[in-house]
Design an enzyme around this catalytic site. Structure first.
Site, PDB file in Angstrom:
ATOM      1  N   CYS A 114      53.291 -33.554  18.187  1.00  0.00           N
ATOM      2  CA  CYS A 114      52.882 -34.958  17.985  1.00  0.00           C
ATOM      3  C   CYS A 114      53.082 -35.792  19.248  1.00  0.00           C
ATOM      4  O   CYS A 114      52.430 -36.820  19.426  1.00  0.00           O
ATOM      5  CB  CYS A 114      53.668 -35.580  16.843  1.00  0.00           C
ATOM      6  N   HIS A 260      52.118 -42.844  16.925  1.00  0.00           N
ATOM      7  CA  HIS A 260      51.513 -41.602  16.425  1.00  0.00           C
ATOM      8  C   HIS A 260      51.240 -41.796  14.944  1.00  0.00           C
ATOM      9  O   HIS A 260      52.106 -42.281  14.204  1.00  0.00           O
ATOM     10  CB  HIS A 260      52.478 -40.439  16.677  1.00  0.00           C
ATOM     11  N   ASN A 290      46.775 -37.169   9.773  1.00  0.00           N
ATOM     12  CA  ASN A 290      47.612 -36.929  10.954  1.00  0.00           C
ATOM     13  C   ASN A 290      46.929 -35.870  11.824  1.00  0.00           C
ATOM     14  O   ASN A 290      46.854 -34.711  11.436  1.00  0.00           O
ATOM     15  CB  ASN A 290      48.997 -36.465  10.472  1.00  0.00           C
TER      16      ASN A 290
END
Ligand code: UT7
Length: 333
Positions: A114, A260, A290
């Site tokens: 991430c 993020h 995501n």
């Protein structure tokens, strides 16, 4: 005078196939209501079979190159971030390079999940400041849909993730102005590695790809969602505060925060912990889920394209994820 790193173009590519929460309801014991309430996600994109992260990265790179208005042949280094590479090895950096028709230049693969985009940005910034390279392509892309556990056992992960790619061109500038990457800040704590990981395949096992491991579903990513959540809402604000402090800035100076996109509840709690108005937080997880390393450059590119981020704005990026790793960056746009 030292070079400054400037992002001169951004790009994104989202595969066209939209998967709604209702589509996932048909595969596992979940509901649109649960997914929206717990994550803020309404839909995500899935790439087709035969498409890999390098393809998504390539498409995003083409847009970034176009927006930066440079000749692709002028790119002198590639940095690529993904946790879902096309192959166990080599990484996607060289594949993107080949797809772009470039040769000779170095291609570095970043494996910080991430945080991949911010870690990559940090590397690019150091190379530019050192005068090593002048035009760096940074790409981040994920094809995660082909390796999620769509059974009830894997529903906590499967509903969250999507596919996509984002890219940026980072160039050297020796202008006197304040513009460009002001600083990047990288952190990690490997003791939490197993709280969010894809444990197998692993050369610890002999053979690495044993049938029993496949039967035991060891090749899927797994996480302790609550531990990840708890750490994410602490560490991202800490990383942002460290970045602001280094630059003599305060949260009031920030025009846009791009966290993020892991879970909208995480983004909102990060905003609350930082006491930044939610209108300044860029959020698009409702449409894409995501997308791991790609989530920040996708959000950045959308915000630039919409005219939401304007010249002179102060943009702060922050991420948290597997490792654990966390990071931040401050950019004067
Ligand atoms: O990119 C960085 C990596 N990822 C993250 O940052 C994600 C961090 N974690 C999270 O976003 C959240 O922890 C989740 C969205 C994964 C889960 O939300 P939660 O509010 O922490 O739920 P929970 O894990 O505490 O689970 C609550 C319940 C459980 O049922 P019981 O034990 O209360 O009966 C789960 O089994 O929700 C159940 N559950 C689901 N129900 C319907 C878990 N996943 C699902 C699902 N649909 N997809």
């Amino acid at each position: 005078m030292r070079n400054r790193s400037i992002i001169t173009g951004t790009g994104r590519f989202l595969p066209p196939r939209i998967i709604s929460n209702f589509d996932l309801e048909k595969k596992m014991n979940t509901t649109d209501e649960w997914i929206r309430q717990r994550s803020g996600i309404g839909e995500r994109r899935y790439a087709e079979a035969g498409v890999g992260s390098s393809d998504l990265a390539y498409e995003a790179a083409l847009k970034a190159i176009e927006n930066a208005q440079i000749e692709k042949s002028k790119i002198d280094f590639i940095i690529a971030a993904t946790l879902s590479p096309d192959h166990y090895f080599p990484g996607i950096g060289v594949l993107v390079q080949a797809k772009l028709g470039l040769s000779q230049i170095g291609a570095l693969d970043v494996r910080n999940q991430c945080c991949g985009f911010i870690y990559g940005l940090s590397v690019a910034d150091q190379y530019i400041k050192a005068g090593t390279y002048k035009k760096i392509l940074l790409v981040a892309a994920e094809k995660q849909s082909s390796n999620l556990d769509y059974s009830d056992e894997g529903r906590d992960m499967a509903v969250l993730f999507g596919d996509g790619g984002g890219a940026a061109i980072i160039e050297a500038s020796n202008s006197q102005g304040e513009m460009g990457i002001l600083s990047t800040h990288l952190f990690s704590d490997g003791k939490n590695a197993s709280d969010l990981w894809m444990e197998k395949p692993s050369p610890y096992d002999h053979p690495t790809f044993a049938k029993e491991l496949l039967a035991d579903k060891k090749f899927y990513p797994r996480m302790d969602g609550r531990t990840v959540f708890k750490n994410a809402v602490e560490k991202m604000p800490e990383a942002v505060q460290a970045a602001l402090k280094q630059n003599g800035l305060t949260i009031e100076d920030v025009d846009h925060l791009i966290p993020h996109q892991a879970n909208d509840r995480i983004s909102l709690m990060v905003a609350r912990n930082l006491r930044i108005p939610v209108e300044k937080v860029i959020r698009n997880i409702d449409r894409y889920g995501n997308t791991t390393a790609a989530s920040i450059p996708i959000a950045l590119d959308e915000a630039v394209e919409e005219g939401r981020i304007k010249a002179g704005d102060l943009v702060v990026l922050t991420a948290f994820g597997s490792g654990f790793t966390w990071a931040s960056a401050v950019i004067r746009w």
